[in-house]
Design a protein around this motif. Structure first.
Motif, PDB file in Angstrom:
ATOM      1  N   GLN A  19       0.611  -8.145  -7.978  1.00 44.94           N
ATOM      2  CA  GLN A  19       0.631  -7.118  -6.933  1.00 44.94           C
ATOM      3  C   GLN A  19       2.325  -6.571  -7.080  1.00 44.94           C
ATOM      4  OE1 GLN A  19      -1.041  -9.002  -3.522  1.00 44.94           O
ATOM      5  NE2 GLN A  19      -3.005  -7.567  -3.791  1.00 44.94           N
ATOM      6  N   MET A  20       3.089  -7.754  -7.208  1.00 45.72           N
ATOM      7  CA  MET A  20       4.574  -7.247  -7.170  1.00 45.72           C
ATOM      8  C   MET A  20       5.041  -6.430  -8.549  1.00 45.72           C
ATOM      9  SD  MET A  20       7.711  -9.634  -5.888  1.00 45.72           S
ATOM     10  CE  MET A  20       6.555 -10.989  -5.624  1.00 45.72           C
ATOM     11  N   GLU A  21       4.396  -7.214  -9.573  1.00 46.68           N
ATOM     12  CA  GLU A  21       4.766  -6.503 -10.909  1.00 46.68           C
ATOM     13  C   GLU A  21       4.195  -4.969 -10.734  1.00 46.68           C
ATOM     14  OE1 GLU A  21       6.758  -7.611 -13.118  1.00 46.68           O
ATOM     15  OE2 GLU A  21       6.483  -9.770 -13.145  1.00 46.68           O
ATOM     16  N   GLU A  22       3.016  -4.828 -10.249  1.00 44.14           N
ATOM     17  CA  GLU A  22       2.325  -3.545 -10.475  1.00 44.14           C
ATOM     18  C   GLU A  22       2.749  -2.501  -9.301  1.00 44.14           C
ATOM     19  OE1 GLU A  22      -2.189  -1.847  -9.644  1.00 44.14           O
ATOM     20  OE2 GLU A  22      -1.802  -4.097  -9.758  1.00 44.14           O
ATOM     21  N   ARG A  23       3.160  -2.946  -8.173  1.00 42.92           N
ATOM     22  CA  ARG A  23       3.615  -1.838  -6.966  1.00 42.92           C
ATOM     23  C   ARG A  23       4.663  -1.746  -6.596  1.00 42.92           C
ATOM     24  NH1 ARG A  23      -1.918  -3.495  -3.290  1.00 42.92           N
ATOM     25  NH2 ARG A  23      -3.531  -3.448  -4.781  1.00 42.92           N
ATOM     26  N   MET A  24       5.509  -2.901  -6.634  1.00 40.37           N
ATOM     27  CA  MET A  24       6.889  -2.783  -5.894  1.00 40.37           C
ATOM     28  C   MET A  24       7.673  -1.677  -6.276  1.00 40.37           C
ATOM     29  SD  MET A  24       9.655  -5.842  -5.889  1.00 40.37           S
ATOM     30  CE  MET A  24      11.441  -5.387  -5.949  1.00 40.37           C
TER      31      MET A  24
ATOM     32  N   ASP B 210       0.937  -1.121  -0.034  1.00 44.26           N
ATOM     33  CA  ASP B 210       0.095   0.008  -0.119  1.00 44.26           C
ATOM     34  C   ASP B 210       0.752   1.185  -0.025  1.00 44.26           C
ATOM     35  OD1 ASP B 210      -3.161  -1.185   0.654  1.00 44.26           O
ATOM     36  OD2 ASP B 210      -1.690  -2.171   1.986  1.00 44.26           O
ATOM     37  N   TYR B 211       0.694   2.390  -0.928  1.00 39.10           N
ATOM     38  CA  TYR B 211       1.441   3.235  -1.001  1.00 39.10           C
ATOM     39  C   TYR B 211       1.429   4.068   0.134  1.00 39.10           C
ATOM     40  CZ  TYR B 211       1.444   1.876  -6.104  1.00 39.10           C
ATOM     41  OH  TYR B 211       1.583   0.979  -7.174  1.00 39.10           O
ATOM     42  N   GLU B 212       0.205   4.218   0.825  1.00 43.43           N
ATOM     43  CA  GLU B 212       0.074   5.079   2.073  1.00 43.43           C
ATOM     44  C   GLU B 212       1.169   4.725   3.167  1.00 43.43           C
ATOM     45  OE1 GLU B 212      -3.960   4.305   0.445  1.00 43.43           O
ATOM     46  OE2 GLU B 212      -2.122   3.250   0.796  1.00 43.43           O
ATOM     47  N   VAL B 213       1.529   3.222   3.421  1.00 35.14           N
ATOM     48  CA  VAL B 213       2.374   2.921   3.978  1.00 35.14           C
ATOM     49  C   VAL B 213       3.797   3.264   3.840  1.00 35.14           C
ATOM     50  CG1 VAL B 213       3.344   0.976   5.445  1.00 35.14           C
ATOM     51  CG2 VAL B 213       1.048   0.690   4.821  1.00 35.14           C
TER      52      VAL B 213
ATOM     53  N   VAL C 171       6.906 -10.292   0.886  1.00 35.45           N
ATOM     54  CA  VAL C 171       6.501 -11.215  -0.330  1.00 35.45           C
ATOM     55  C   VAL C 171       5.433 -12.345   0.072  1.00 35.45           C
ATOM     56  CG1 VAL C 171       7.560 -12.919  -1.990  1.00 35.45           C
ATOM     57  CG2 VAL C 171       8.825 -10.778  -1.105  1.00 35.45           C
ATOM     58  N   PRO C 172       5.492 -12.651   1.445  1.00 40.14           N
ATOM     59  CA  PRO C 172       4.566 -13.832   1.899  1.00 40.14           C
ATOM     60  C   PRO C 172       3.048 -13.316   1.644  1.00 40.14           C
ATOM     61  CG  PRO C 172       6.258 -13.681   3.410  1.00 40.14           C
ATOM     62  CD  PRO C 172       6.487 -12.563   2.547  1.00 40.14           C
ATOM     63  N   ASN C 173       2.999 -11.974   1.490  1.00 43.21           N
ATOM     64  CA  ASN C 173       1.477 -11.685   1.416  1.00 43.21           C
ATOM     65  C   ASN C 173       0.982 -11.218  -0.137  1.00 43.21           C
ATOM     66  OD1 ASN C 173       0.878  -9.987   4.662  1.00 43.21           O
ATOM     67  ND2 ASN C 173       0.985 -12.108   4.047  1.00 43.21           N
ATOM     68  N   VAL C 174       1.909 -10.882  -0.889  1.00 41.67           N
ATOM     69  CA  VAL C 174       1.513 -10.308  -2.184  1.00 41.67           C
ATOM     70  C   VAL C 174       1.469 -11.442  -3.120  1.00 41.67           C
ATOM     71  CG1 VAL C 174       2.373  -8.098  -1.663  1.00 41.67           C
ATOM     72  CG2 VAL C 174       3.958 -10.107  -2.751  1.00 41.67           C
ATOM     73  N   THR C 175       0.826 -11.088  -4.489  1.00 47.46           N
ATOM     74  CA  THR C 175       0.908 -11.981  -5.431  1.00 47.46           C
ATOM     75  C   THR C 175       1.954 -11.521  -6.508  1.00 47.46           C
ATOM     76  OG1 THR C 175      -0.794 -10.600  -6.869  1.00 47.46           O
ATOM     77  CG2 THR C 175      -1.664 -12.277  -5.400  1.00 47.46           C
ATOM     78  N   VAL C 176       2.089 -12.427  -7.514  1.00 41.88           N
ATOM     79  CA  VAL C 176       3.167 -11.905  -8.499  1.00 41.88           C
ATOM     80  C   VAL C 176       2.762 -10.634  -9.063  1.00 41.88           C
ATOM     81  CG1 VAL C 176       4.193 -12.566 -10.641  1.00 41.88           C
ATOM     82  CG2 VAL C 176       4.066 -14.069  -8.737  1.00 41.88           C
TER      83      VAL C 176
ATOM     84  N   LYS D 193       7.784 -18.919  -7.434  1.00 45.02           N
ATOM     85  CA  LYS D 193       7.263 -17.967  -8.565  1.00 45.02           C
ATOM     86  C   LYS D 193       7.376 -16.492  -7.694  1.00 45.02           C
ATOM     87  CE  LYS D 193       4.273 -20.367 -11.423  1.00 45.02           C
ATOM     88  NZ  LYS D 193       2.718 -20.516 -11.934  1.00 45.02           N
ATOM     89  N   LEU D 194       7.177 -16.278  -6.406  1.00 45.23           N
ATOM     90  CA  LEU D 194       7.144 -15.129  -5.822  1.00 45.23           C
ATOM     91  C   LEU D 194       8.562 -14.557  -5.852  1.00 45.23           C
ATOM     92  CD1 LEU D 194       4.403 -15.787  -2.985  1.00 45.23           C
ATOM     93  CD2 LEU D 194       4.414 -14.031  -4.867  1.00 45.23           C
ATOM     94  N   ASN D 195       9.417 -15.578  -5.271  1.00 46.71           N
ATOM     95  CA  ASN D 195      10.909 -15.336  -4.762  1.00 46.71           C
ATOM     96  C   ASN D 195      11.574 -15.050  -6.255  1.00 46.71           C
ATOM     97  OD1 ASN D 195      10.906 -15.281  -2.230  1.00 46.71           O
ATOM     98  ND2 ASN D 195      11.715 -17.445  -1.967  1.00 46.71           N
TER      99      ASN D 195
END
Length: 366
Positions: A260-265, A233-236, A253-258, A304-306
């Motif tokens: 979400q990582m691609e979009e927000r990281m 979350d960008y607010e954090v 990483v344990p909470n996000v999807t691939v 896949k996440l890592n």
């Protein structure tokens, strides 16, 4: 020989009398409670809050997701510092929700624990826990001590909030502001992550790995772990960027999807980096959970996440400085005994995580 025996007996009786008188004065001294609001609070990212023991500013209540806001009311990673010459220390507090979980001790969820600075060992030493009862608890944590000045630290609840907190000392003693600047407050370590980072499932607050690292580094650590809700979350990120930190740890990483990582990281990273161009930022892999050695679907998802994290880190590394990557290979240990439910860390898992992260943080901060 008879004279020596009589002298020894007299000496023993005198010592016994002294101890009895000391304990009688301890019993006679009434406990007087002092509002903890009067003493320094560590582990808080922002002061822009109406309530004291919360982790996100009031301004985000109508902005951020509801589960994130609810979890920000938990007091994970916070501690109160004071000094006293009291012969006993008591704590009186009210929990926000009187929360319980089936895989984590109540002391870790909504209890407190007490540490004392040992000047000879030059480290914080655990004294005892304050075990929660109902929503309101009053507990003598330690008693019958010699009346000498000591520096104390109270670690607050990990998975519940603290509505109010008071520190009890005996009426014959004093309680003061701490003299030692420990943990050091400049160049704080700000850590963002999941339920594990929030403290699941430490047996007591001081065993959350952010608190372990704070003691080892003797530096303030801010815990921005949000159970099941580290969705970048960008607010954090904005809250993190507002802290003049010595290092930022991103363990989401344990909470996000691939996806979400691609979009927000990268955007999450940039929010922090734009305000702190030279501060170390550390990316942490998803732990290799014990069940994934057998659960093929879980193993594939974790891989896949890592793999995504590693690829995106390498892309950043082409142009970015002061970024670091930590493998989760040894987080839980080769014996796979570091979790309570194949995911959340026991005290053993917390210590092993701290063992991996400590040298990394020590190096980048120094």
């Amino acid at each position: 020989m008879r004279c020596i025996f009589i002298f020894t007996m007299k000496k023993s009786c005198f010592l016994l009398l002294f101890l009895c008188l000391h304990c009688v004065s301890y019993v006679d001294a009434q406990i007087v409670y002092h509002d903890a609001d009067s003493f320094p609070l560590y582990g808080k990212a922002t002061q822009a809050t109406t309530e004291r023991y919360v982790r996100l500013p009031d301004s985000l209540q109508s902005v951020c997701r509801e589960p994130l806001w609810y979890l920000s009311r938990n007091s994970a990673g916070m501690s109160v510092r004071f000094r006293s010459n009291s012969t006993q220390i008591a704590l009186k507090w009210e929990s926000l929700n009187n929360f319980h979980m089936d895989h984590m001790a109540d002391v870790g969820v909504r209890g407190l624990d007490l540490y004392c600075w040992d000047e000879y060992a030059a480290c914080w030493q655990f004294i005892n826990s304050a075990r929660p009862q109902l929503k309101k608890t009053e507990s003598i944590v330690v008693g019958c001590m010699a009346p000498q000045m000591r520096e104390y630290m109270v670690n607050l609840s990990l998975y519940d909030g603290v509505s109010s907190l008071a520190i009890g000392v005996d009426s014959l003693s004093v309680i003061e502001q701490p003299q030692l600047d420990l943990p050091r407050r400049e160049k704080t370590v700000v850590m963002y992550g999941t339920s594990i980072l929030q403290g699941g499932c430490a047996s007591r607050p001081g065993m959350a790995h952010t608190n372990i690292l704070s003691r080892r580094l003797n530096r303030e650590c801010i815990n921005l772990g949000f159970s099941g809700n580290a969705f970048l979350d960008y607010e954090v990120a904005e809250v993190m960027a507002a802290v003049d930190a010595g290092a930022y740890v991103l363990d989401f990483v344990p909470n996000v999807t691939v996806e979400q990582m691609e979009e927000r990281m990268e955007t999450f990273y940039r929010i922090i980096r734009d305000k702190h161009p030279d501060t170390p930022i550390i990316f942490v892999e998803d732990p290799i959970f014990t069940s994934t050695h057998y659960d093929t679907k879980g193993a594939e998802s974790l891989s896949k996440l890592n793999t995504t994290l590693r690829r995106k880190f390498k892309e950043l590394k082409k142009t970015e400085k002061h970024i670091y990557y930590v493998s989760s290979k040894d987080f839980i240990g080769k014996d796979r005994e570091g979790t309570v439910d194949a995911i959340h860390f026991t005290d053993l898992g917390m210590m092993r995580y701290a063992d991996v992260m400590y040298p990394v943080l020590k190096r980048v901060i120094d």
